[in-house]
Design a protein around this motif. Structure first.
Motif, short mmCIF file in Angstrom:
data_model
loop_
_atom_site.label_atom_id
_atom_site.label_comp_id
_atom_site.label_asym_id
_atom_site.label_seq_id
_atom_site.Cartn_x
_atom_site.Cartn_y
_atom_site.Cartn_z
N HIS A 229 7.18 2.46 17.00
CA HIS A 229 5.73 2.56 16.77
C HIS A 229 5.45 2.72 15.28
CE1 HIS A 229 1.54 3.72 17.49
NE2 HIS A 229 1.74 4.72 16.63
N CYS A 230 6.26 3.52 14.62
CA CYS A 230 6.08 3.74 13.18
C CYS A 230 6.29 2.43 12.41
CB CYS A 230 7.07 4.81 12.72
SG CYS A 230 7.08 5.10 10.95
N LEU A 231 7.33 1.68 12.76
CA LEU A 231 7.63 0.43 12.06
C LEU A 231 6.61 -0.65 12.37
CD1 LEU A 231 11.50 0.36 12.55
CD2 LEU A 231 10.26 0.86 10.44
N ASP A 232 6.11 -0.69 13.61
CA ASP A 232 5.15 -1.72 13.99
C ASP A 232 3.77 -1.48 13.39
OD1 ASP A 232 7.09 -3.01 15.42
OD2 ASP A 232 6.46 -2.26 17.38
N THR A 233 3.36 -0.21 13.32
CA THR A 233 2.00 0.11 12.85
C THR A 233 1.95 0.44 11.37
OG1 THR A 233 2.22 2.47 13.38
CG2 THR A 233 1.42 1.00 15.13
N GLY A 234 3.09 0.83 10.79
CA GLY A 234 3.08 1.24 9.39
C GLY A 234 2.51 2.63 9.19
N VAL A 271 8.49 8.44 8.99
CA VAL A 271 7.59 7.84 8.00
C VAL A 271 8.11 6.45 7.66
CG1 VAL A 271 6.57 8.08 5.71
CG2 VAL A 271 7.05 10.11 7.07
N PRO A 272 7.27 5.42 7.69
CA PRO A 272 7.74 4.07 7.33
C PRO A 272 8.02 3.96 5.84
CG PRO A 272 5.36 4.06 7.65
CD PRO A 272 5.83 5.43 8.05
N LEU A 273 8.91 3.04 5.51
CA LEU A 273 9.18 2.68 4.12
C LEU A 273 8.42 1.39 3.84
CD1 LEU A 273 13.04 3.31 4.16
CD2 LEU A 273 11.29 4.81 3.19
N PRO A 274 7.18 1.51 3.32
CA PRO A 274 6.28 0.35 3.30
C PRO A 274 6.47 -0.54 2.09
CG PRO A 274 5.14 2.27 2.48
CD PRO A 274 6.53 2.72 2.82
N THR A 275 6.29 -1.85 2.30
CA THR A 275 6.13 -2.83 1.23
C THR A 275 4.86 -3.61 1.51
OG1 THR A 275 7.39 -4.56 2.36
CG2 THR A 275 8.64 -3.02 0.97
N ARG A 276 4.52 -4.53 0.64
CA ARG A 276 3.28 -5.27 0.83
C ARG A 276 3.31 -6.13 2.09
NH1 ARG A 276 2.38 -7.90 -5.04
NH2 ARG A 276 4.64 -7.87 -4.93
N GLU A 277 4.48 -6.57 2.50
CA GLU A 277 4.57 -7.44 3.66
C GLU A 277 4.80 -6.65 4.96
OE1 GLU A 277 7.53 -10.34 2.81
OE2 GLU A 277 6.37 -11.30 1.23
N ALA A 306 8.28 8.18 0.49
CA ALA A 306 8.75 6.96 1.17
C ALA A 306 8.22 5.71 0.48
CB ALA A 306 8.33 6.99 2.64
N ALA A 307 6.96 5.76 0.05
CA ALA A 307 6.37 4.59 -0.63
C ALA A 307 7.10 4.30 -1.94
CB ALA A 307 4.89 4.83 -0.89
N ARG A 308 7.42 5.36 -2.69
CA ARG A 308 8.17 5.16 -3.94
C ARG A 308 9.55 4.59 -3.65
NH1 ARG A 308 6.72 8.16 -8.69
NH2 ARG A 308 4.46 8.39 -8.70
N ALA A 309 10.22 5.19 -2.67
CA ALA A 309 11.59 4.77 -2.36
C ALA A 309 11.61 3.35 -1.80
CB ALA A 309 12.23 5.73 -1.37
N ALA A 310 10.58 2.98 -1.03
CA ALA A 310 10.56 1.65 -0.41
C ALA A 310 10.57 0.56 -1.47
CB ALA A 310 9.33 1.50 0.48
N VAL A 311 9.87 0.77 -2.57
CA VAL A 311 9.86 -0.22 -3.65
C VAL A 311 11.28 -0.41 -4.20
CG1 VAL A 311 9.00 -0.74 -5.96
CG2 VAL A 311 7.47 0.25 -4.25
#
Length: 557
Positions: A229-234, A271-277, A306-311
């Motif tokens: 759910h976390c990965l699908d919804t962000g 927590v998701p590791l988000p990128t633009r895509e 997580a946002a910092r690390a995802a980049v």
């Protein structure tokens, strides 16, 4: 008497009308009087205070009675903070008042205390929020220095897991989404395959959790699970004081719930590791034992980290992909140069920059031509990475295809320059050609902006050959010239790229002088000569890729 009553009435009106809480207490700290404002703050009628203590009226309020007794004892006014909850509704998470207490006396006899307080909850909350914001920024600044220090996916994930424990969680796991491992069966329909990239935290918890999964394991995540759910919804998912049923949804097997309980885990945050895509993975945090559940502030901090690390992780994945492709391409192209005619001896070296694998644009080649001649090629595409390696392969192929149909080295460079620009190569390349003629004992050279070749002679002498330097290939400017020089018996013609001599803080003429000042013995094997050159000129990790091509004519007999 009437005048005093009038004064009392005026004073009472002032006290009841002020927005500050005013109270009079006796020597046993029981209320003798409270004004209307204090009743409103407490959420109870003012009369409910009379004859009772603070604890009896508002048990959730925290006030230091010891300080009040000090005021009664010495008569010195004192200020103190009063915190807690009352029965009145409030928009503030935490209520706080600032109060001042004075001793009341009459002809030397102590009567009690008078306290005046104002609510500062809004200011306190603002200061708390500001402090949390500062702490969050400081945490992110620290994370920027400690997470993403390399271009390795696993290293970056490990840095993230280490950073969040134990400050944010008792245990942490970083999962990444990646392609199916080679040779593994495909993921089940409707599942998403992830890899456990890193874990960190309390050793006892990790030992228990190893029974569920270890670093490097691949896990198929079904729909409906919190991680999926976390990965699908962000969006993050929080499971505070989770039930066995919740943990059952988080684990792959029913028996894994007992493992989670044995580890003492009671709350989880994903927590998701988000990128633009799309997310590249997820950060799993767990709290166990006496640690409290996750708060909203914890979720915000975890999302920021997580946002910092995802980049950094996404950059590392892109680098790894490009690095691998460039490596395979360059290995294919640089496994060995072409085979020259048997009447010359050739040796080559390729030393990648730093401690990395082959990812630059340097290349060399030996192309046999009619009349026992051999064309020696040394080139350097500007830049590094996959794009540079692709451009290098185009230039190398161009020169190979044109070598048999072009009669001169300067004409060969001109054709390669024109055709390279014509096919849209967006990387310039320097190049040096040396046409070796053993029958004449000569080398005819032409340069497209490349460093001058060196002629290693007997008695330890090294000369730089003044080959006219034309523009780099791809500029489509033309104007190349040739220089023919004799190659004395036993001498070694050295072609090289700039990584051999250039240093960022040193002038190029000074760098070239390091080469010419070497006292090299040239009567030994060419391989030994190249090793000696690298030992003296590149003693540590190379600042740029280094390519060497040494040529010596066979001595007759």
């Amino acid at each position: 008497m009437l005048e005093r009553a009038r004064e009392y009435g005026v004073l009472r009106n002032i006290l009841d009308g002020t927005s500050a809480a005013v109270a009079v207490l006796d020597e046993r700290l029981r209320y003798l009087y409270v004004n209307a404002a204090m009743g409103r703050m407490g959420g109870v009628p003012a009369a409910a205070f009379l004859g009772r203590t603070m604890t009896e009226v508002l048990p959730d309020i925290h006030r230091s009675d010891e300080i009040l007794r000090m005021v009664l004892a010495d008569g010195q006014p004192r200020a103190l903070a009063v915190t807690g909850r009352t029965r009145a509704s409030s928009p503030f998470r935490r209520r706080q008042w600032s109060a001042v207490y004075h001793r009341l006396e009459d002809k030397g006899r102590v009567l009690g205390l008078c306290g005046i307080g104002v609510e500062v909850s809004g200011l306190r909350q603002y200061m708390d929020d500001l402090e949390k914001a500062h702490q969050r920024l400081a945490l992110l600044d620290t994370a920027a220095m400690r997470v993403g220090t390399t271009l390795g996916v696993n290293t970056t994930c490990a840095e993230l897991a280490d950073f969040v424990t134990p400050s944010l969680a008792d245990a942490a796991c970083v999962d990444v989404i990646e392609d199916e491992p080679y040779g593994a069966p495909p993921a089940a329909p409707g599942t998403l395959r992830i890899r456990i990239a890193a874990v960190a935290g309390d050793p006892q918890i990790l030992r228990q959790m190893e029974r569920i999964g270890r670093i490097g394991d691949h896990v198929d995540v079904p729909r409906g699970s919190p991680l999926r759910h976390c990965l699908d919804t962000g969006r993050p998912w929080t499971g505070n004081l989770a039930t066995d049923e919740v943990f059952r949804k988080m684990t792959a097997r029913r028996e894994d719930v007992a493992v989670v309980r044995a580890a003492g885990i009671h709350s989880a945050l994903v927590v998701p590791l988000p990128t633009r895509e799309h997310p590249v993975g997820a950060l799993f945090l767990a709290r166990a034992g006496d640690s409290g559940p996750f708060t909203e502030d914890d979720v915000v901090v975890a999302q920021d980290l997580a946002a910092r690390a995802a980049v950094a992780i996404d950059n590392a994945r892109q680098y790894t992909l490009e690095h691998t492709m460039a490596l395979e391409l360059q290995r294919a192209l640089l496994s060995e140069p072409g085979s020259p005619h048997p009447d010359i001896e050739v040796a080559s070296r390729y030393l990648p920059a730093g401690r990395s694998a082959l990812v630059g644009g340097d290349w060399f080649d030996s192309i046999p031509l009619p009349a026992c001649r051999t064309l020696q090629v040394m080139g350097d595409v500007m830049g590094h990475g996959f794009t540079a390696a692709v451009a290098m392969s185009h230039y190398r192929s161009l020169l190979r295809s044109l070598a048999l149909s072009t009669t001169s080295v300067e004409g060969l460079l001109a054709d390669a320059d024109h055709r390279g620009a014509g096919i849209g190569l967006d990387r310039f390349a320097t190049c040096l050609l040396a046409l070796i003629d053993p029958q004449q004992g000569t080398a005819t050279l032409s340069s497209a902006g490349h460093l001058p070749p060196a002629l290693l002679l007997g008695e330890g002498r090294t000369e730089l050959l003044a080959v006219p330097a034309g523009p780099p290939l791809g500029a489509e400017l033309g104007g190349y010239e040739a220089l023919t020089v004799p190659i004395p018996p036993g001498a070694v013609l050295l072609l090289y790229t700039d990584g051999l001599v250039e240093q960022r803080t040193v002038d190029i003429d000074t760098s070239l002088r390091r080469l010419t000042d070497l006292r090299l013995t040239v009567d030994g094997p060419l391989e030994d000569i190249l090793d000696t050159l690298l030992t003296h000129l590149v003693p540590g990790p190379a600042e740029d890729d280094v390519a060497l091509l040494a040529t010596r004519l066979h001595t007759p007999g």
